[in-house]
Design a protein around this motif. Sequence first.
Motif, PDB file in Angstrom:
ATOM      1  N   ASP A 163       0.845  -1.189   0.000  1.00 52.22           N
ATOM      2  CA  ASP A 163       0.000   0.000   0.000  1.00 52.22           C
ATOM      3  C   ASP A 163       0.888   1.249   0.000  1.00 52.22           C
ATOM      4  N   VAL A 164       0.787   2.031  -1.051  1.00 46.70           N
ATOM      5  CA  VAL A 164       1.665   3.191  -1.218  1.00 46.70           C
ATOM      6  C   VAL A 164       1.433   4.228  -0.122  1.00 46.70           C
ATOM      7  N   ASP A 165       0.163   4.512   0.192  1.00 47.53           N
ATOM      8  CA  ASP A 165      -0.135   5.518   1.219  1.00 47.53           C
ATOM      9  C   ASP A 165       0.397   5.080   2.583  1.00 47.53           C
ATOM     10  N   ALA A 166       0.182   3.812   2.916  1.00 40.14           N
ATOM     11  CA  ALA A 166       0.678   3.301   4.192  1.00 40.14           C
ATOM     12  C   ALA A 166       2.201   3.331   4.224  1.00 40.14           C
ATOM     13  N   MET A 167       2.829   3.030   3.102  1.00 38.82           N
ATOM     14  CA  MET A 167       4.293   3.052   3.023  1.00 38.82           C
ATOM     15  C   MET A 167       4.820   4.471   3.229  1.00 38.82           C
ATOM     16  N   ASN A 168       4.175   5.462   2.626  1.00 42.59           N
ATOM     17  CA  ASN A 168       4.604   6.853   2.785  1.00 42.59           C
ATOM     18  C   ASN A 168       4.414   7.329   4.223  1.00 42.59           C
ATOM     19  N   ASP A 169       3.260   6.970   4.830  1.00 40.00           N
ATOM     20  CA  ASP A 169       3.022   7.335   6.232  1.00 40.00           C
ATOM     21  C   ASP A 169       4.086   6.720   7.134  1.00 40.00           C
ATOM     22  N   LEU A 170       4.410   5.464   6.826  1.00 38.32           N
ATOM     23  CA  LEU A 170       5.387   4.750   7.648  1.00 38.32           C
ATOM     24  C   LEU A 170       6.760   5.407   7.540  1.00 38.32           C
ATOM     25  N   ARG A 171       7.130   5.784   6.344  1.00 36.57           N
ATOM     26  CA  ARG A 171       8.433   6.425   6.145  1.00 36.57           C
ATOM     27  C   ARG A 171       8.527   7.767   6.872  1.00 36.57           C
ATOM     28  N   SER A 172       7.383   8.464   6.933  1.00 38.94           N
ATOM     29  CA  SER A 172       7.386   9.765   7.617  1.00 38.94           C
ATOM     30  C   SER A 172       7.465   9.615   9.139  1.00 38.94           C
ATOM     31  N   GLU A 173       7.046   8.450   9.652  1.00 33.96           N
ATOM     32  CA  GLU A 173       7.035   8.234  11.106  1.00 33.96           C
ATOM     33  C   GLU A 173       8.311   7.585  11.622  1.00 33.96           C
ATOM     34  N   PRO A 175      12.098   7.148  12.271  1.00 29.30           N
ATOM     35  CA  PRO A 175      13.280   8.029  12.267  1.00 29.30           C
ATOM     36  C   PRO A 175      14.335   7.551  11.274  1.00 29.30           C
ATOM     37  N   LYS A 176      15.130   8.522  10.807  1.00 33.26           N
ATOM     38  CA  LYS A 176      16.210   8.180   9.889  1.00 33.26           C
ATOM     39  C   LYS A 176      17.148   7.173  10.556  1.00 33.26           C
ATOM     40  N   GLY A 177      17.569   6.221   9.818  1.00 33.05           N
ATOM     41  CA  GLY A 177      18.469   5.201  10.347  1.00 33.05           C
ATOM     42  C   GLY A 177      17.752   3.998  10.926  1.00 33.05           C
TER      43      GLY A 177
END
Length: 372
Positions: A163-173, A175-177
């Motif tokens: 799911d693209v939307d879920a993937m984008n939300d997950l990436r925004s939440e 932290p880097k690394g």
Amino acid sequence: MVTPRIEEGIEVTRVKAEDRALKVLIQEIQEGKLALPPFQRDFVWDTSKVKDLIDSLVKQYPIGVIILWKPSTKNIGKVIYPIPLSDNYANSLKESNEVFYILDGQQRLTSLMLVLEGYRIIREGRLIQIEPISYDLNKGEFVIGSGRGIDLHKVFKAFFRYDVDAMNDLRSEVPKGMWDHIRNLFMKISEYRIPVYIMETDIGEKDSIPKIAKNLSEAFIRINKAGIRVGNFELIASLAATSLDPRISSKLREIYNEVKDYNIGWSPILRLFCREVNVKQTDIVRIPLRALEGLRRKMEKRSAKEVLNGLDKLRLAFLLFLRYLESSLGKYSLELLPSQIAIIPIIYYLRLKLESTKITDVKDLSKDDLIL
């Protein structure tokens, strides 16, 4: 493949063993290839057990086996009809060319589908729900509740369904690394390989219900002999009921449909059914290999008419019990009971009381009938 010895008068039964990744099992559920048989017990796990299951998958702990039944014809669904794990997959189940019945593993597979579907699913019109589960990045552990870390449903939705939307939300939440860490956690879950035993029975297009049930019960007994313990009380009792007369299994389902809104499951219904045919419940629990044949022999000593008459009284006893609860406590659910076995003596008492009355339907009940 394990091929049991062929005994006289018994159809050939094959038991195959293989490993399947969990992502494959989940895909098969969504495609309508995996379904529950009738009389399967309800989902009973709480959120804590679901959380522990996820944790075990990540840590690669053993979580038991999945046991499936593969009939040789899809027409089996006309007499032992399949139930989707979620109503969302009902159409996929109807369109599927191949259906495997889940004999053991319903709690684990339902748990995974609950996380994937957002912690709630509808099965046969009934809500099954757990609390949200999160992954605490700081502690490196799964916790119950939302807002305490990364929502596990969002992880499942992003990776299992791409799911693209879920993937984008997950990436925004995340932290880097930490993205690779989350992805690796999911990969351990999705790629986890679980032993799957598939029982195949040779059933012809025109085989009767008793023959179908006999084949399945024979496979059930043989898989026990092979060292894979399957002692599901509900399955044994329901197979015995189905093997005699389809009206008996229909009557049991009628009782279940009338009481399920009170969160009464199959266990008390089938245990009381065993009392109707004079079978000790301990015999079924302690001696699973002999239970099916013993239960069937006991039932054969009574006519179908006699058994159905007893089940009609059992149905009234359930309704009398529920009406008593409503008169005392209002609309009441038995969901909070630690075990529904506790209601069996009360319902059986009411069942015996009906023997000395002229009550034929719940509308005939009076206030005096509600006095225990």
